[in-house]
Motif scaffolding. Structure first.
Motif, PDB file in Angstrom:
ATOM      1  N   GLU A 440       0.835  -1.203   0.000  1.00 54.93           N
ATOM      2  CA  GLU A 440       0.000   0.000   0.000  1.00 54.93           C
ATOM      3  C   GLU A 440       0.874   1.260   0.000  1.00 54.93           C
ATOM      4  OE1 GLU A 440      -3.362   2.166   2.858  1.00 54.93           O
ATOM      5  OE2 GLU A 440      -2.761   0.072   3.210  1.00 54.93           O
ATOM      6  N   GLU A 441       1.928   1.235   0.817  1.00 53.85           N
ATOM      7  CA  GLU A 441       2.815   2.398   0.865  1.00 53.85           C
ATOM      8  C   GLU A 441       3.550   2.589  -0.458  1.00 53.85           C
ATOM      9  OE1 GLU A 441       5.374   1.977   4.210  1.00 53.85           O
ATOM     10  OE2 GLU A 441       3.813   2.447   5.684  1.00 53.85           O
ATOM     11  N   GLN A 442       3.934   1.482  -1.091  1.00 49.40           N
ATOM     12  CA  GLN A 442       4.612   1.577  -2.382  1.00 49.40           C
ATOM     13  C   GLN A 442       3.683   2.162  -3.443  1.00 49.40           C
ATOM     14  OE1 GLN A 442       6.039  -2.131  -3.903  1.00 49.40           O
ATOM     15  NE2 GLN A 442       7.328  -1.181  -5.459  1.00 49.40           N
ATOM     16  N   GLN A 443       2.434   1.725  -3.415  1.00 54.34           N
ATOM     17  CA  GLN A 443       1.460   2.238  -4.368  1.00 54.34           C
ATOM     18  C   GLN A 443       1.223   3.731  -4.165  1.00 54.34           C
ATOM     19  OE1 GLN A 443      -2.291   0.238  -4.208  1.00 54.34           O
ATOM     20  NE2 GLN A 443      -3.109   1.232  -6.042  1.00 54.34           N
ATOM     21  N   GLN A 444       1.109   4.132  -2.910  1.00 53.30           N
ATOM     22  CA  GLN A 444       0.926   5.550  -2.618  1.00 53.30           C
ATOM     23  C   GLN A 444       2.142   6.367  -3.059  1.00 53.30           C
ATOM     24  OE1 GLN A 444       0.075   5.758   1.549  1.00 53.30           O
ATOM     25  NE2 GLN A 444      -2.055   5.075   1.323  1.00 53.30           N
ATOM     26  N   TYR A 445       3.323   5.779  -2.876  1.00 58.02           N
ATOM     27  CA  TYR A 445       4.548   6.464  -3.302  1.00 58.02           C
ATOM     28  C   TYR A 445       4.576   6.651  -4.813  1.00 58.02           C
ATOM     29  CZ  TYR A 445       9.490   7.189  -4.342  1.00 58.02           C
ATOM     30  OH  TYR A 445      10.671   7.684  -4.820  1.00 58.02           O
ATOM     31  N   LEU A 446       4.229   5.587  -5.522  1.00 58.48           N
ATOM     32  CA  LEU A 446       4.232   5.667  -6.984  1.00 58.48           C
ATOM     33  C   LEU A 446       3.204   6.681  -7.486  1.00 58.48           C
ATOM     34  CD1 LEU A 446       4.589   1.886  -7.903  1.00 58.48           C
ATOM     35  CD2 LEU A 446       6.337   3.670  -8.066  1.00 58.48           C
ATOM     36  N   LEU A 447       2.029   6.706  -6.855  1.00 65.24           N
ATOM     37  CA  LEU A 447       1.014   7.686  -7.240  1.00 65.24           C
ATOM     38  C   LEU A 447       1.506   9.102  -6.990  1.00 65.24           C
ATOM     39  CD1 LEU A 447      -2.250   5.963  -5.901  1.00 65.24           C
ATOM     40  CD2 LEU A 447      -1.585   6.318  -8.299  1.00 65.24           C
ATOM     41  N   HIS A 448       2.193   9.276  -5.861  1.00 65.92           N
ATOM     42  CA  HIS A 448       2.728  10.598  -5.535  1.00 65.92           C
ATOM     43  C   HIS A 448       3.805  11.003  -6.529  1.00 65.92           C
ATOM     44  CE1 HIS A 448       4.156  13.979  -3.135  1.00 65.92           C
ATOM     45  NE2 HIS A 448       5.388  13.485  -3.241  1.00 65.92           N
ATOM     46  N   GLU A 449       4.680  10.044  -6.872  1.00 66.25           N
ATOM     47  CA  GLU A 449       5.741  10.330  -7.832  1.00 66.25           C
ATOM     48  C   GLU A 449       5.165  10.641  -9.204  1.00 66.25           C
ATOM     49  OE1 GLU A 449       9.313  10.478  -7.514  1.00 66.25           O
ATOM     50  OE2 GLU A 449       8.491  10.857  -5.512  1.00 66.25           O
ATOM     51  N   SER A 450       4.159   9.876  -9.563  1.00 63.00           N
ATOM     52  CA  SER A 450       3.537  10.092 -10.868  1.00 63.00           C
ATOM     53  C   SER A 450       2.912  11.478 -10.952  1.00 63.00           C
ATOM     54  CB  SER A 450       2.465   9.021 -11.109  1.00 63.00           C
ATOM     55  OG  SER A 450       1.784   9.265 -12.317  1.00 63.00           O
ATOM     56  N   ALA A 451       2.268  11.874  -9.870  1.00 57.93           N
ATOM     57  CA  ALA A 451       1.644  13.195  -9.841  1.00 57.93           C
ATOM     58  C   ALA A 451       2.678  14.296  -9.898  1.00 57.93           C
ATOM     59  CB  ALA A 451       0.780  13.333  -8.578  1.00 57.93           C
ATOM     60  N   SER A 452       3.794  14.091  -9.163  1.00 52.90           N
ATOM     61  CA  SER A 452       4.820  15.128  -9.132  1.00 52.90           C
ATOM     62  C   SER A 452       5.565  15.214 -10.455  1.00 52.90           C
ATOM     63  CB  SER A 452       5.806  14.853  -7.990  1.00 52.90           C
ATOM     64  OG  SER A 452       6.493  13.620  -8.205  1.00 52.90           O
ATOM     65  N   GLN A 453       5.691  14.075 -11.187  1.00 55.51           N
ATOM     66  CA  GLN A 453       6.409  14.071 -12.446  1.00 55.51           C
ATOM     67  C   GLN A 453       5.550  14.506 -13.621  1.00 55.51           C
ATOM     68  OE1 GLN A 453       8.205  10.264 -13.035  1.00 55.51           O
ATOM     69  NE2 GLN A 453       9.464  10.405 -11.173  1.00 55.51           N
ATOM     70  N   SER A 454       4.251  14.686 -13.367  1.00 52.32           N
ATOM     71  CA  SER A 454       3.370  15.104 -14.454  1.00 52.32           C
ATOM     72  C   SER A 454       3.703  16.505 -14.941  1.00 52.32           C
ATOM     73  CB  SER A 454       1.914  15.055 -13.982  1.00 52.32           C
ATOM     74  OG  SER A 454       1.706  15.974 -12.927  1.00 52.32           O
ATOM     75  N   THR A 455       4.416  17.240 -14.137  1.00 57.63           N
ATOM     76  CA  THR A 455       4.820  18.594 -14.542  1.00 57.63           C
ATOM     77  C   THR A 455       6.326  18.732 -14.674  1.00 57.63           C
ATOM     78  OG1 THR A 455       4.814  19.261 -12.219  1.00 57.63           O
ATOM     79  CG2 THR A 455       2.804  19.657 -13.486  1.00 57.63           C
ATOM     80  N   TRP A 456       7.064  17.683 -14.272  1.00 60.68           N
ATOM     81  CA  TRP A 456       8.517  17.814 -14.363  1.00 60.68           C
ATOM     82  C   TRP A 456       9.157  16.431 -14.331  1.00 60.68           C
ATOM     83  CZ3 TRP A 456      11.971  21.479 -15.464  1.00 60.68           C
ATOM     84  CH2 TRP A 456      13.310  21.224 -15.171  1.00 60.68           C
ATOM     85  N   LEU A 457       9.864  16.051 -15.414  1.00 62.33           N
ATOM     86  CA  LEU A 457      10.598  14.803 -15.455  1.00 62.33           C
ATOM     87  C   LEU A 457      11.836  15.001 -16.317  1.00 62.33           C
ATOM     88  CD1 LEU A 457      10.689  11.803 -14.707  1.00 62.33           C
ATOM     89  CD2 LEU A 457       9.529  11.312 -16.855  1.00 62.33           C
ATOM     90  N   PRO A 458      13.041  14.892 -15.769  1.00 60.76           N
ATOM     91  CA  PRO A 458      14.275  15.066 -16.546  1.00 60.76           C
ATOM     92  C   PRO A 458      14.343  14.067 -17.676  1.00 60.76           C
ATOM     93  CG  PRO A 458      14.720  15.061 -14.171  1.00 60.76           C
ATOM     94  CD  PRO A 458      13.304  14.649 -14.356  1.00 60.76           C
TER      95      PRO A 458
END
Length: 489
Positions: A440-458
């Motif tokens: 569950e924590e991994q899924q939440q982390y991935l969702l958070h990362e996905s949301a944060s990278q939607s506006t910025w990804l090197p």
């Protein structure tokens, strides 16, 4: 400073207004001297009243602050006082500005000094409340102990001889002669072991400390109330057994026993261990069960780093010092039959711990820290007879656990039927909860990362930051700019 001081919301004003125990309670009897029975009856009534009054005062005070909280409060007061001294010195040495008379400058300084003193006093107020509450508890508890002993002495027959009083079987003079003879022999022959257990020993001569070759000393099952300071002369002592005596304190000089490895003081009347014990840096085993200890030395984990075995059952510990979690060599910890309200938060740092017994703290112990999952070497765990309702999910990480006792707890997680199925069933249940939690924590982390990278990804993470930022541009025009920029990078 952790949990609340007491349920009665005692304030500093209340503490200041309370009578000191030595003033509030006094001993004595006004019974006529010529009426022995009346006098004895009156004395008994007075003793009972004193005991009752002491207990009432302690109940009024509420819960006593733990040792670490008191230490922190004392340090805070010392820091405030040091800061106050510096500010007062700065005021006293500052020169008067131009255009201000000396009298006016002194008046300003006095006003500023007064303001600073009042501020320091206000800042120290909560800390002094903790310190004073602890001192009041100590005073009333000491008085209660004396009152109970006085009552006991009055109710016992003068001619009664305790069945286990070994000094009645061997007169003290004969004991002393035998000890002196044995010690002289030990000193002349340079022997390494002296066994005086069960000899009715009441005290040791000061010359005892001259046997510098002694490595093992057994003084168990005697009537000793005091250990001489000269024990510090036993510089090669490695094993000291003081079990089953009447010791109320240990001498500060015990800290000079740098080679001491095993100290046994179980079944005595110890209220505290001397801070000097922290200098027994070679100590491996500390056995102090069946005493009246209310705390362990605050810095035990910073100094006694070689400890492998701590046994403090049947005491009055309300908390364990947080530094105990620094004991990387500790393999056995027994704190059953105390008054613990919690276990240290960083408990899991003791990765060598194999046996933990925190049973029978009854109504006080309600939770287990999440860090318990870090006890990777734990094989034997006893948490029975407490008020634990939920085991942390990290419990499933205790893969080496072979013996588990959880009876007489109002457990919800894991369910009782799982507990009754045995340690393997508990571990499997908790491991599943742990895996689900990680997923569950991994899924939440991935969702958070996905949301944060939607506006910025090197671009080097597999995407184009330009694509994310300028997705509204025409594809062909944007692709040319993207290739150019990537080449430049």
């Amino acid at each position: 400073f952790g949990r609340p001081l007491c349920a009665s919301t005692l304030t500093f004003d209340h503490l200041s207004a309370m009578e000191h125990p030595l003033i509030a309670i006094s001993y004595g009897s006004d019974a006529p001297a010529d009426k022995e029975n009346d006098a004895r009856s009156s004395q008994n009534a007075t003793a009972v009243a004193v005991v009752a009054d002491c207990r009432a005062k302690l109940a009024e005070l509420g819960e006593r602050p733990d040792h670490e909280s008191v230490d922190r409060a004392r340090r805070a007061v010392a820091l405030i006082d040091a800061k106050l001294s510096e500010e007062l010195e700065e005021i006293a040495t500052s020169a008067a500005p131009a255009g201000i008379s000396v009298a006016a400058w002194r008046s300003l300084q006095e006003a500023k000094e007064k303001q600073i003193r009042f501020a320091a006093c206000d800042e120290k107020l909560p800390y002094n409340a903790i310190i004073q509450l602890d001192e009041l508890h100590q005073s009333f508890e000491s008085l209660l102990k004396t009152a109970e002993e006085n009552l006991l002495n009055q109710t016992e027959s003068v001619d009664a001889v305790p069945a286990n009083d070994r000094s009645q079987l061997l007169p003290s003079d004969e004991v002393n002669v035998e000890i002196i003879k044995m010690l002289q022999e030990a000193q002349e022959r340079k022997i390494a072991k002296v066994d005086l257990q069960g000899r009715g020993v009441m005290h040791l001569p000061e010359a005892f400390g001259k046997i510098s070759t002694l490595e093992t000393l057994d003084l168990s099952n005697n009537n000793m109330k005091v250990l001489p300071e000269s024990i510090s002369g036993l510089v090669n002592l490695q094993n000291l057994n003081l079990e089953n005596n009447s010791l109320e304190t240990l001498p500060d000089s015990i800290g000079l026993l740098n080679n001491l490895k095993v100290l046994t003081t179980s079944t005595n009347k110890l209220i505290a261990l001397p801070e000097s014990i922290l200098y027994c840096s070679s100590l491996v085993e500390l056995k102090v069960g069946f005493n009246q200890l209310e705390y362990l030395p605050t810095k035990i984990g910073f100094h006694l780093i070689n400890l492998e075995h701590i046994s403090v059952p049947l005491n009055k510990l309300r908390a364990l010092p947080s530094s105990i979690c620094m004991l990387k060599c500790l393999r056995h910890l027994d704190v059953n039959f105390n008054q613990l309200t919690s276990l240290p938060i960083a408990l899991g740092n003791m990765t060598s711990l194999e046996v933990l017994d925190a049973s029978r703290n009854f109504n006080d112990l309600e939770t287990v820290p999440d860090s318990i999952g870090g006890l990777v070497s734990l094989t034997d765990l006893n948490l029975s007879y407490n008020q634990i309702k939920v085991l942390p999910d990290s419990f499933g990480r205790l893969q080496n656990l072979k013996k588990l006792q959880l009876e007489e707890n109002p457990l919800i997680i894991p369910p009782i039927d799982v507990v009754e199925a045995g340690v393997e069933a508990v571990l499997a249940y908790m491991e599943e909860r742990w895996d689900n939690r990680l997923a569950e924590e991994q899924q939440q982390y991935l969702l958070h990362e996905s949301a944060s990278q939607s506006t910025w990804l090197p671009w080097w993470l597999g995407g184009s930051w330009l694509t994310r930022s300028f997705s509204g541009l025409p594809e062909r025009e944007f692709g040319i700019k993207e290739d150019y920029l990537e080449q430049q990078l």
